[in-house]
Design a protein around this motif. Structure first.
Motif, PDB file in Angstrom:
ATOM      1  N   GLN A  13       0.679  -1.312   0.011  1.00  0.00           N
ATOM      2  CA  GLN A  13       0.071   0.040  -0.256  1.00  0.00           C
ATOM      3  C   GLN A  13       0.718   1.242   0.152  1.00  0.00           C
ATOM      4  O   GLN A  13       0.638   2.018  -0.691  1.00  0.00           O
TER       5      GLN A  13
ATOM      6  N   GLU B 164       2.668   1.377  -3.247  1.00  0.00           N
ATOM      7  CA  GLU B 164       1.653   2.133  -4.503  1.00  0.00           C
ATOM      8  C   GLU B 164       1.435   3.747  -4.374  1.00  0.00           C
ATOM      9  O   GLU B 164       1.505   4.158  -5.002  1.00  0.00           O
ATOM     10  N   ARG B 165       1.391   4.074  -2.981  1.00  0.00           N
ATOM     11  CA  ARG B 165       1.239   5.684  -3.000  1.00  0.00           C
ATOM     12  C   ARG B 165       2.301   6.256  -3.506  1.00  0.00           C
ATOM     13  O   ARG B 165       2.231   7.155  -4.131  1.00  0.00           O
TER      14      ARG B 165
ATOM     15  N   ARG C  51       2.810   5.775  -7.370  1.00  0.00           N
ATOM     16  CA  ARG C  51       1.697   6.389  -8.336  1.00  0.00           C
ATOM     17  C   ARG C  51       1.892   8.122  -8.601  1.00  0.00           C
ATOM     18  O   ARG C  51       1.295   8.476  -9.553  1.00  0.00           O
TER      19      ARG C  51
ATOM     20  N   SER D 143      -3.743  -0.204 -14.155  1.00  0.00           N
ATOM     21  CA  SER D 143      -4.708  -0.588 -13.195  1.00  0.00           C
ATOM     22  C   SER D 143      -3.835  -1.310 -11.748  1.00  0.00           C
ATOM     23  O   SER D 143      -2.710  -1.656 -12.026  1.00  0.00           O
ATOM     24  N   ARG D 144      -4.508  -1.616 -10.727  1.00  0.00           N
ATOM     25  CA  ARG D 144      -3.934  -2.026  -9.690  1.00  0.00           C
ATOM     26  C   ARG D 144      -3.326  -3.468  -9.913  1.00  0.00           C
ATOM     27  O   ARG D 144      -2.115  -3.804  -9.258  1.00  0.00           O
TER      28      ARG D 144
ATOM     29  N   LEU E 201      -0.134  -3.018 -11.766  1.00  0.00           N
ATOM     30  CA  LEU E 201       0.718  -2.265 -11.110  1.00  0.00           C
ATOM     31  C   LEU E 201       1.353  -3.265 -10.119  1.00  0.00           C
ATOM     32  O   LEU E 201       2.673  -3.320 -10.293  1.00  0.00           O
ATOM     33  N   LEU E 202       0.686  -4.199  -9.308  1.00  0.00           N
ATOM     34  CA  LEU E 202       1.262  -5.032  -8.394  1.00  0.00           C
ATOM     35  C   LEU E 202       1.855  -6.213  -9.120  1.00  0.00           C
ATOM     36  O   LEU E 202       2.819  -6.830  -8.690  1.00  0.00           O
TER      37      LEU E 202
END
Length: 690
Positions: free
Chosen positions: A29, A32-33, A36, A45-46, A49-50
């Motif tokens: 999390q 990702e923050r 981004r 998309s998530r 991305l992951l």
């Protein structure tokens, strides 16, 4: 709890591997923050991305734990390489891939430092060893990812260069597509067949193949949504099967009989639309590597762009061909037509003219192109250019525009022209210019003038002759009537004199008709002198006169209402007499003739009806024309010159009224005259022939 047990619990809390595993969701999390904020990651998309990062964190945790467990066999087993290929497919460059790994390392160490600070630092020796192992492992992951990315990128660039080279020198898709597929086949490992299907409406048809050439020869096709390729087109995403020879989704017998194992297909997408499907097959492996699939997708994407370019080029060539054919047809039309034709642009410069216009303007065709009418024919430009500008300004055509001018081919002679001018538009409706068609109507005008003069001479001649015949005719009638009043004439001579009187009176009526005809055509209409008249009384008087001439016939009058008005009584009596005599002449002797007067307020209607055979439809349209008869070829002895109905119409018009006729089987024939109760003022017979 003993001191050693407390230290063991504290140590377990400080283990980096345990921390990564327990806080994996929080770590991802935070990462990702942070990631981004980078431009290249904002649109992913998530899930994309992951991708493999959760598995990567689990593997890193296992490797770090070997510091405590003593194991040395744990490794990342290709996960960084897979992640690098996914990033290459997503459009990341090498710095982007290294950057997101750096952010992940930073997030883990930052959160772990906070965790150690909160837990206390009774013993950090093992924790520091884990951090060292973590850094070393992470460096290996970064190195593996960068290395795989660089190799795959280099391989992709080389393949794309080869595809570009193969497409050079031709815009024909049927020519370069087999070359492109051959490059894909030679570039991708373990591939022994590459096939391309292009979409034609709802059907996918094989257009090129290397390794499965029989598909092209057989014209293999299938509908969108059916089979392996049709499903890819319908779902708009790649698809892979491990045993194509036995998979029920594969419909191609050539693929099955070849013993194909791995089959991987991707859609050809352009502007959001599926334009085709490409698939590669292998007889030696059940599954293609991620790098091979990534490379195949990249090459297919380049091929898609080349196909679209080829299709656009083919459409442009077809449009150019059609335009060339259209221009050739236009040139043939321009050359063959005797009319003068021209096309001008929005600045009123000639774009095309034909030989007829060039000859009329006195300049060759080449001297017109690029010049305006003011430059080519300055003496006539003022007549034409305002019309052309009006067409451009309004976007509307101008039809039947007449003008007169002297031409270069016939100097000194005034020619008359009829012109049509129209806007020339593009497919989107934009006005590109103006076209003109000019027809020389000089000969037609001359013929019309000759006909007019001939008709006028004939009619004047008839009027003069008719007028001059009255004097000798009156003398004949006076002499004949005097003989009838003379005593002592033998009975046989009296009979001959009465015949002279009857024939003379008939001739007088004909002469009167000719004079009325001449007045109607040349004198501005039949003259009238309105006065107060009771139409009922006038009609009764006319019927009494008709009964004298037709004593055996029944004449009936029906009238209810007010029938006072201002009309010329003599002319209305002539109108009613002509209609009555016409009805009596063209109806059976045992049938009545009905006169009806209808009060319609400011207008009165007179109807004269007779039974019998209807007037033929082809004669109805011209029944009021002069020298016409109600029955073609009629030779009735009392039918006169065929001017009776013409005079009826002229008398009605002179009173501001109208006359019409209806005739049908079963209903007979009815003439209807409408008369205003108060018609126009009296007209002097100034233009009539006397």
């Amino acid at each position: 709890m003993s001191k050693n047990e407390g230290l063991g619990a504290e140590q377990q809390r400080l283990e980096l591997g345990t921390f990564i595993r327990d806080n994996r969701a929080r770590l991802l999390q935070e990462w990702e923050r942070a990631v981004r904020r980078l431009p290249y990651a904002r649109e992913l998309s998530r899930p994309r991305l992951l991708d493999h990062l959760p598995d990567l964190l689990d593997r890193i945790a296992q490797v770090v734990e070997t510091v405590r467990t003593g194991g040395g066999d744990e490794s990342l087993e290709g996960l960084p390489e897979v992640h690098a290929l996914e990033r290459l497919d997503s459009g990341f460059d090498l710095d982007d891939v290294a950057g997101e790994y750096a952010l992940l390392r930073g997030c883990i160490l930052q959160l772990y430092a906070e965790h150690v600070e909160e837990a206390g630092a009774a013993s950090l020796a093992v924790a520091m060893q884990e951090v060292v192992r973590f850094n070393r492992t992470f460096d290996e992951a970064v190195a593996a990812a960068v290395s795989r990315y660089a190799r795959a990128r280099e391989r992709t660039l080389v393949a794309l260069d080869r595809i570009s080279e193969a497409s050079l020198g031709t815009e024909d898709a049927d020519t370069f597509l087999p070359k492109l597929l051959r490059v894909i086949l030679e570039t991708t490992e373990a591939v022994d067949s590459v096939t391309l299907l292009l979409r034609e409406g709802d059907v996918l048809r094989v257009h090129a193949s290397v390794g499965l050439e029989e598909l092209v020869a057989s014209g293999f096709s299938l509908k969108v949504g059916e089979g392996f390729s049709g499903t890819i087109a319908a779902e708009r995403c790649p698809r892979e099967v491990r045993s194509a020879a036995t998979d029920p989704l594969v419909r191609s017998e050539a693929v099955r009989s070849r013993g194909t194992r791995a089959l991987y297909g991707v859609p050809l997408l352009y502007a959001g639309e599926v334009i085709g499907v490409a698939h590669m097959g292998s007889r030696t492996t059940f599954e293609f590597s991620n790098e091979d699939k990534l490379l195949f997708r990249a090459m297919v994407s380049r091929v898609t762009a080349l196909i679209v370019q080829a299709q656009l080029a083919a459409r442009e060539r077809e449009v150019e061909r059609q335009q060339a054919e259209t221009l050739a047809l236009l040139d043939s039309l321009l050359a063959a037509t005797p009319a003068c034709l021209a096309l001008l642009d929005t600045e009123l410069r000639y774009v095309r003219v034909n030989e007829a216009l060039a000859a009329a303007n006195g300049a060759p065709v080449e001297a017109h192109v690029g010049r305006t009418p003011s430059e080519v024919v300055p003496d006539r430009a003022s007549l034409v250019e305002p019309l052309l500008r009006r067409v451009l300004e309004t976007g509307e055509a101008l039809r039947a525009q007449e003008f007169s001018a002297v031409t270069a081919t016939d100097p000194g002679v005034l020619h008359h022209w009829l012109g049509d001018y129209f806007p020339v538009r593009a497919r989107d409706g934009q006005v590109l210019g103006v076209g003109g068609v000019l027809v020389d109507i000089t000969e037609r005008k001359q013929q019309e003038e000759r006909l007019r003069q001939t008709a006028e001479f004939r009619e004047r001649f008839l009027g003069v002759v008719s007028h001059d015949l009255r004097n000798p005719l009156n003398a004949i009638l006076l002499s004949a009537n005097a003989l009838l009043r003379t005593e002592g004439i033998p009975a046989s001579h009296t009979k001959m004199v009465r015949r002279i009187v009857t024939s003379g009176e008939r001739m007088g009526r004909m002469i009167g008709e000719l004079l009325d005809f001449t007045r109607g055509r040349l004198g501005g209409g039949i003259p009238i002198h309105p006065q107060r008249v009771n139409l009922r009384h006038l009609s009764r008087h006319v019927l009494e006169e008709l009964e004298l001439g037709f004593p055996s016939r029944e004449l009936r009058l029906r009238a209810e209402g007010d029938f006072l008005g201002e009309w010329d009584s003599d002319r209305l009596a002539q109108l009613l007499g002509n209609l009555g005599k016409n009805a009596l002449d063209y109806s059976p002797a045992d049938t009545p003739v009905d006169f009806s007067l209808l009060d319609e307020g400011d207008t009165l209607r007179v109807e004269v009806h007779n039974e019998g055979a209807p007037i033929p439809r082809e004669l109805l349209a011209g029944i009021f024309e002069p020298f016409r008869r109600a029955v073609e070829g009629d030779a009735h002895p009392t039918s006169g010159l065929g001017l009776g109905l013409f005079i009826v119409q002229e008398i009605a018009r002179a009173h501001g009224g109208s006359v019409e006729v209806r005739s049908s089987e079963g209903d007979g024939t009815t003439f209807s005259v409408r008369l205003p109760r108060h018609g126009p003022r009296a007209r002097e017979d100034a233009g009539a022939v006397h």
